[in-house]
Design a protein around this motif. Sequence first.
Motif, PDB file in Angstrom:
ATOM      1  N   ASP B 129       0.315  -1.376   0.058  1.00  0.00           N
ATOM      2  CA  ASP B 129      -0.248   0.206   0.002  1.00  0.00           C
ATOM      3  C   ASP B 129       0.691   1.101  -0.239  1.00  0.00           C
ATOM      4  OD1 ASP B 129      -1.381   2.002   0.306  1.00  0.00           O
ATOM      5  OD2 ASP B 129      -3.123   0.786   2.257  1.00  0.00           O
ATOM      6  N   LEU B 130       1.086   2.042  -1.267  1.00  0.00           N
ATOM      7  CA  LEU B 130       2.233   2.868  -1.246  1.00  0.00           C
ATOM      8  C   LEU B 130       1.871   3.962  -0.350  1.00  0.00           C
ATOM      9  CD1 LEU B 130       4.850   2.897  -2.292  1.00  0.00           C
ATOM     10  CD2 LEU B 130       3.793   3.502  -5.042  1.00  0.00           C
ATOM     11  N   ASP B 131       0.129   4.516  -0.611  1.00  0.00           N
ATOM     12  CA  ASP B 131      -0.315   5.388  -0.279  1.00  0.00           C
ATOM     13  C   ASP B 131      -0.484   5.710   1.364  1.00  0.00           C
ATOM     14  OD1 ASP B 131      -1.305   6.392  -2.590  1.00  0.00           O
ATOM     15  OD2 ASP B 131      -3.190   5.916  -2.840  1.00  0.00           O
ATOM     16  N   ASP B 132      -0.397   4.505   1.508  1.00  0.00           N
ATOM     17  CA  ASP B 132      -0.423   4.461   3.006  1.00  0.00           C
ATOM     18  C   ASP B 132       0.701   5.367   3.404  1.00  0.00           C
ATOM     19  OD1 ASP B 132      -1.035   3.389   5.564  1.00  0.00           O
ATOM     20  OD2 ASP B 132       0.230   1.162   5.580  1.00  0.00           O
ATOM     21  N   PHE B 133       2.062   4.156   2.800  1.00  0.00           N
ATOM     22  CA  PHE B 133       3.043   4.726   3.185  1.00  0.00           C
ATOM     23  C   PHE B 133       3.582   6.237   3.503  1.00  0.00           C
ATOM     24  CE2 PHE B 133       8.053   5.035   2.099  1.00  0.00           C
ATOM     25  CZ  PHE B 133       8.284   4.681   2.764  1.00  0.00           C
ATOM     26  N   PHE B 134       3.338   6.466   2.488  1.00  0.00           N
ATOM     27  CA  PHE B 134       3.673   8.161   2.249  1.00  0.00           C
ATOM     28  C   PHE B 134       2.578   8.875   2.952  1.00  0.00           C
ATOM     29  CE2 PHE B 134       5.508   6.920  -2.001  1.00  0.00           C
ATOM     30  CZ  PHE B 134       7.100   7.528  -2.047  1.00  0.00           C
ATOM     31  N   SER B 135       1.485   8.934   3.535  1.00  0.00           N
ATOM     32  CA  SER B 135       0.777   9.232   4.424  1.00  0.00           C
ATOM     33  C   SER B 135       0.698   9.023   5.258  1.00  0.00           C
ATOM     34  CB  SER B 135      -0.680   8.417   4.391  1.00  0.00           C
ATOM     35  OG  SER B 135      -0.603   7.946   5.016  1.00  0.00           O
ATOM     36  N   ARG B 136       1.807   8.278   5.933  1.00  0.00           N
ATOM     37  CA  ARG B 136       2.828   7.909   7.488  1.00  0.00           C
ATOM     38  C   ARG B 136       3.757   9.046   7.497  1.00  0.00           C
ATOM     39  NH1 ARG B 136       2.598   2.317   9.868  1.00  0.00           N
ATOM     40  NH2 ARG B 136       0.844   1.249   9.134  1.00  0.00           N
ATOM     41  N   LEU B 137       4.695   8.990   6.427  1.00  0.00           N
ATOM     42  CA  LEU B 137       5.570   9.798   5.728  1.00  0.00           C
ATOM     43  C   LEU B 137       5.985  10.986   5.622  1.00  0.00           C
ATOM     44  CD1 LEU B 137       8.972   9.580   5.216  1.00  0.00           C
ATOM     45  CD2 LEU B 137       7.767   9.687   2.678  1.00  0.00           C
ATOM     46  N   LYS B 138       4.240  11.650   5.429  1.00  0.00           N
ATOM     47  CA  LYS B 138       3.797  12.863   5.929  1.00  0.00           C
ATOM     48  C   LYS B 138       3.520  13.298   7.074  1.00  0.00           C
ATOM     49  CE  LYS B 138       0.657  16.024   3.389  1.00  0.00           C
ATOM     50  NZ  LYS B 138      -0.539  16.426   2.912  1.00  0.00           N
ATOM     51  N   GLU B 139       2.955  12.122   8.011  1.00  0.00           N
ATOM     52  CA  GLU B 139       2.737  12.797   9.078  1.00  0.00           C
ATOM     53  C   GLU B 139       4.223  12.357  10.399  1.00  0.00           C
ATOM     54  OE1 GLU B 139       2.348  11.098  12.920  1.00  0.00           O
ATOM     55  OE2 GLU B 139       3.225   9.291  11.645  1.00  0.00           O
ATOM     56  N   PHE B 140       4.866  11.850   9.755  1.00  0.00           N
ATOM     57  CA  PHE B 140       6.027  11.707  10.329  1.00  0.00           C
ATOM     58  C   PHE B 140       6.884  12.813   9.633  1.00  0.00           C
ATOM     59  CE2 PHE B 140      11.102  11.001   9.352  1.00  0.00           C
ATOM     60  CZ  PHE B 140      11.596  10.431  10.829  1.00  0.00           C
ATOM     61  N   TYR B 141       7.049  13.776   8.919  1.00  0.00           N
ATOM     62  CA  TYR B 141       7.529  14.821   8.698  1.00  0.00           C
ATOM     63  C   TYR B 141       6.554  16.370   9.067  1.00  0.00           C
ATOM     64  CZ  TYR B 141      10.054  18.161   6.149  1.00  0.00           C
ATOM     65  OH  TYR B 141      11.289  19.508   5.867  1.00  0.00           O
ATOM     66  N   GLY B 142       5.410  15.887   9.330  1.00  0.00           N
ATOM     67  CA  GLY B 142       5.124  16.852  10.517  1.00  0.00           C
ATOM     68  C   GLY B 142       4.995  17.139  11.238  1.00  0.00           C
ATOM     69  N   ARG B 143       6.488  15.920  12.483  1.00  0.00           N
ATOM     70  CA  ARG B 143       6.321  16.164  14.204  1.00  0.00           C
ATOM     71  C   ARG B 143       6.913  17.338  14.199  1.00  0.00           C
ATOM     72  NH1 ARG B 143       6.760   9.414  15.357  1.00  0.00           N
ATOM     73  NH2 ARG B 143       5.372   9.293  14.314  1.00  0.00           N
ATOM     74  N   ARG B 167      12.994  19.267   3.205  1.00  0.00           N
ATOM     75  CA  ARG B 167      11.920  19.101   2.400  1.00  0.00           C
ATOM     76  C   ARG B 167      12.306  17.476   2.191  1.00  0.00           C
ATOM     77  NH1 ARG B 167      12.414  21.040  -3.899  1.00  0.00           N
ATOM     78  NH2 ARG B 167      10.345  20.178  -4.041  1.00  0.00           N
ATOM     79  N   LEU B 168      10.403  16.898   2.277  1.00  0.00           N
ATOM     80  CA  LEU B 168      10.630  15.471   2.543  1.00  0.00           C
ATOM     81  C   LEU B 168       8.827  15.318   2.495  1.00  0.00           C
ATOM     82  CD1 LEU B 168      11.336  12.715   3.521  1.00  0.00           C
ATOM     83  CD2 LEU B 168      10.336  12.580   5.409  1.00  0.00           C
ATOM     84  N   GLU B 169       9.414  14.925   0.964  1.00  0.00           N
ATOM     85  CA  GLU B 169       7.384  14.544   0.355  1.00  0.00           C
ATOM     86  C   GLU B 169       7.726  13.358  -0.627  1.00  0.00           C
ATOM     87  OE1 GLU B 169       8.280  17.897  -0.899  1.00  0.00           O
ATOM     88  OE2 GLU B 169       8.687  18.093  -2.732  1.00  0.00           O
ATOM     89  N   ARG B 170       6.256  12.582  -1.599  1.00  0.00           N
ATOM     90  CA  ARG B 170       5.735  11.730  -2.350  1.00  0.00           C
ATOM     91  C   ARG B 170       6.538  12.530  -4.094  1.00  0.00           C
ATOM     92  NH1 ARG B 170       0.808   8.354  -3.465  1.00  0.00           N
ATOM     93  NH2 ARG B 170       1.767   6.666  -4.644  1.00  0.00           N
ATOM     94  N   GLN B 171       7.158  11.881  -4.283  1.00  0.00           N
ATOM     95  CA  GLN B 171       7.914  11.841  -5.567  1.00  0.00           C
ATOM     96  C   GLN B 171       7.175  10.866  -6.781  1.00  0.00           C
ATOM     97  OE1 GLN B 171      11.360  13.290  -8.149  1.00  0.00           O
ATOM     98  NE2 GLN B 171      10.788  14.997  -7.523  1.00  0.00           N
ATOM     99  N   ASN B 172       5.775  10.969  -7.209  1.00  0.00           N
ATOM    100  CA  ASN B 172       5.725   9.647  -7.655  1.00  0.00           C
ATOM    101  C   ASN B 172       5.521   8.586  -7.385  1.00  0.00           C
ATOM    102  OD1 ASN B 172       5.059  10.556 -10.207  1.00  0.00           O
ATOM    103  ND2 ASN B 172       7.530  11.001 -11.163  1.00  0.00           N
ATOM    104  N   MET B 177      13.751  13.899  -1.140  1.00  0.00           N
ATOM    105  CA  MET B 177      14.309  15.074  -0.023  1.00  0.00           C
ATOM    106  C   MET B 177      15.496  15.697  -0.259  1.00  0.00           C
ATOM    107  SD  MET B 177      15.896  12.089   3.158  1.00  0.00           S
ATOM    108  CE  MET B 177      15.143  10.425   2.983  1.00  0.00           C
ATOM    109  N   GLN B 178      15.392  16.747   0.471  1.00  0.00           N
ATOM    110  CA  GLN B 178      16.298  17.971   1.147  1.00  0.00           C
ATOM    111  C   GLN B 178      16.400  17.846   2.458  1.00  0.00           C
ATOM    112  OE1 GLN B 178      15.871  22.408  -0.171  1.00  0.00           O
ATOM    113  NE2 GLN B 178      16.740  21.371  -1.798  1.00  0.00           N
ATOM    114  N   VAL B 179      17.837  17.614   2.702  1.00  0.00           N
ATOM    115  CA  VAL B 179      18.023  17.750   3.375  1.00  0.00           C
ATOM    116  C   VAL B 179      19.739  18.528   4.095  1.00  0.00           C
ATOM    117  CG1 VAL B 179      17.361  15.681   4.386  1.00  0.00           C
ATOM    118  CG2 VAL B 179      19.902  15.845   2.957  1.00  0.00           C
ATOM    119  N   SER B 180      20.094  18.706   5.243  1.00  0.00           N
ATOM    120  CA  SER B 180      21.270  20.054   5.587  1.00  0.00           C
ATOM    121  C   SER B 180      21.976  18.442   5.264  1.00  0.00           C
ATOM    122  CB  SER B 180      20.968  19.883   6.854  1.00  0.00           C
ATOM    123  OG  SER B 180      22.840  20.335   7.364  1.00  0.00           O
TER     124      SER B 180
END
Lengths: 622, 236
Positions: B129-143, B167-172, B177-180
């Motif tokens: 479930d790719l959508d589930d994976f990315f929604s968790r990732l979004k929640e994680f980044y929102g912390r 930045r941390l986001e889905r791309q297809n 991610m963009q990190v320090s």
Amino acid sequence: MRRLALSDEILLSVQQPARYIGGEVNMCVKDPKDVAIRFAMCFPDVYEIGMSHLGIQILYDMFNRREDTYCERVYSPWTDLDKVMREQQIPLFALESQEPIKDFDFLGITLQYEMCYTNILQILDLSQIPLHSRDRGEEFPIVIGGGPCAYNPEPLAEFFDLFYIGEGETVYDQLLDSYIENKKKGGSRQEFLEAAAEIPGIYVPSFYDVTYNSDGTIQGFKPNNTHAKDKVTKELVVDMDSAPYIENPLVPFQKVTQDRVVLEIQRGCIRGCRFCQAGNVYRPLREHSLEYLKRHAVQLLDSTGHEEISLSSLSSSDYTHLPELVDFLIDYCSSRQINISLPSLRIDAFSLDVMSKVQDVKKSSLTFAPEAGSQRLRDVINKGLTEDVILQGAKEAFQGGWNRVKLYFMLGLPTEQKEDMEGIALLSEKIAEVYYDTVPKEQRHGKVQIVARSSFFVPKPFTPFQWARMCTRDEFLERAYIVKNKFREMKNFKSLKYNWHEADVTVLEGVLARGDRKVGAVIEAAYQNGALFDSWSEYFNNCLWMKAFEDCHIDPDFYTVRERSLDEIFPWDFIDAGVSKEFLKREWLLAWNEQATPNCRQKCSGCGARSFGGGVCYENKN
Amino acid sequence: MKIRIKFSKQGYMKFVGHLDIMRYFQKAMRRSNINIRYSEGFSPHQIMSFAAPLGVGITSNGEYLDIEVTDSPQTASSKAMTDRLNQAMVEEIRILSCRRLPDSSKNAMSIVCAADYTLDFSPGSQPEDLDDFFSRLKEFYGRDQILITKKTKKGQRELDLKPLIYRLERQNHSVFMQVSTGSTDNIKPEMVMEAFYQAQQLEYPKFAFRVQREEVYGQDEAGNRIPLEELGENIE
């Protein structure tokens, strides 16, 4: 995009994955579908060692000039990958195409030193090719061996289909042509081997039978196939300039042992040191012309981008045009920030002058190879280096700013006495004293550092010492302790350092060097016991070998400490290496009389190599 | 003249480590006869510095090195130099641009501040479930905080990743991610993913992602993040 034989998971979990990916600068790329012959060229050691070898690079370049042949490379997988490949049954692959070796037409393995023999079995095993020649069906590659250890191929006879005796540039084309011809007419493996057996320099071990006397020595050695010749004469390049040399050498990504351009200036040696196999089997000395070397030096530097060039030969000082060549290189390299390295130079005013121009004196150390501690023993081994010459060279070097000296010796040489051993310490001490006498206190940069190192002498085939008894392990170590204790007595003890090579591995090298076909079983047993990378001291395990000797009921002493009579038939006697057995015998007897033999340029000693029709034997004779 | 070179590193070349890439470029400069300058002193070396070392196993479309050259026909134009260097390259390393830097500019290494990465799932590793994976990732980044323990030479220290992930986001189907990046807070993409898996109470699957660096950024005088090549200008 190139596909790799190994997965990311494997490559990222082993050390130095770049060993296995190929794709280096100047790698030859061909479509395997377009060629008639796929040749895998193997150096049975790890990538960094194998990639440093000049001979393979020459043959790689030469084979790939043929449109019908694709030559690729393969090296020993390091122990970490070895384990993974066995577990997952991944067949060993060539670096270029990343395809399995077992699908190739040829697997050529270079035999550079005895202690890589178990690695040969690893290569065959991982390739999923039967270890024994007789078990290989039509579908398997022809396994061919060459290189210096092929001058006594007998311990490996069972594992190889063919051996190429001598220098590779000459009859490989003929061999490959004959392979294609045989393939075209639908000939079998056996038929190809028979055709190959008729080519000069090619030895097919299965076409010969050996019989033994009751004492284990050889009674007879005879062909059992009409295509096989009685005597196999070594192949040799008569005119060096006409032989193919590398145009665009491979440039590895990793730092390999020989991370530089290697320019071979001559082949062979005029010196005739009685312990030296290379000095005998590469006779006669043949030089490249100065123009050839200039042209190639530039080509090789330009095509690789290396920052160093090294001259390769057994004794560079004997090259006729050395001053002109060095001048040219200094001129070309200094403006380009390229270093020049000049190994195997005799230390004299000329070489010191050159070295001070091309090297950082403070960092580099000087190397002398007296090989023996006394003049008497140096006469025995025919090492024409006198104490006066060494001390004079050292004096000039110290005046030139050097303060580090390396000295190479051998222990266990024929006729060696306690005084000869102690001479190693005495000579080192004298050199130290020269330093303190020559360099005034205020000009010294600390103490002089003299490092003497001794290896243990291994008698080799096709040398005057091939009859010599070799020391036992304990005798070797005893001698090393005698030297060590003498060093303790020296006045400048603190400026001197002495170390010595491992004795166990030397004894084994001795067995393999002068071994016969019976030794093959021991190599195989040792490999099955787990012996691998024996030339790496961290992996060498003598117990595995000792158990193998026991299990095969073979006594290692038979090959090492046994006295050999002058009329004994040696396992390698079927090879004509150019130097005649008569000459070697003469030299062996002269050694016992402590009589030196002049070098080839002083006086011809009739070694037999003149029959090849070139080289130093015909100098100034047009 | 200072030149900034941008290159890509693809395919099998990802197994060649940073030190070997430096050696590779030193030899490539000689092969292509670029008039690179040498340092003064007893053992002169090429004046060459890399922006940010790339780990073994990672591919890239945005690697940088700076060199200094003396004026010569080989470096007379960006295009000529790029072509010349590409001829000396192996297949999987391509020179993307060669640009002149102002003489006063600092070298890339000292101004590197961020990098972009894409992480593709390795074959067979993609979650069902790719959508589930990315929604968790979004929640994680929102912390507000993403705390990890970082091993250092002196032991362990706690570090908040959150302000270092720009930045941390889905791309297809991939993670972007963009990190320090740089000498002080150098964040590797695996560190972020490891923290994410840990937050999900899952073990991080070591070979689940194929990581690719896309771009490396430096800071301009105004403090903005801009791709390193934009600090140089094309030589016509």
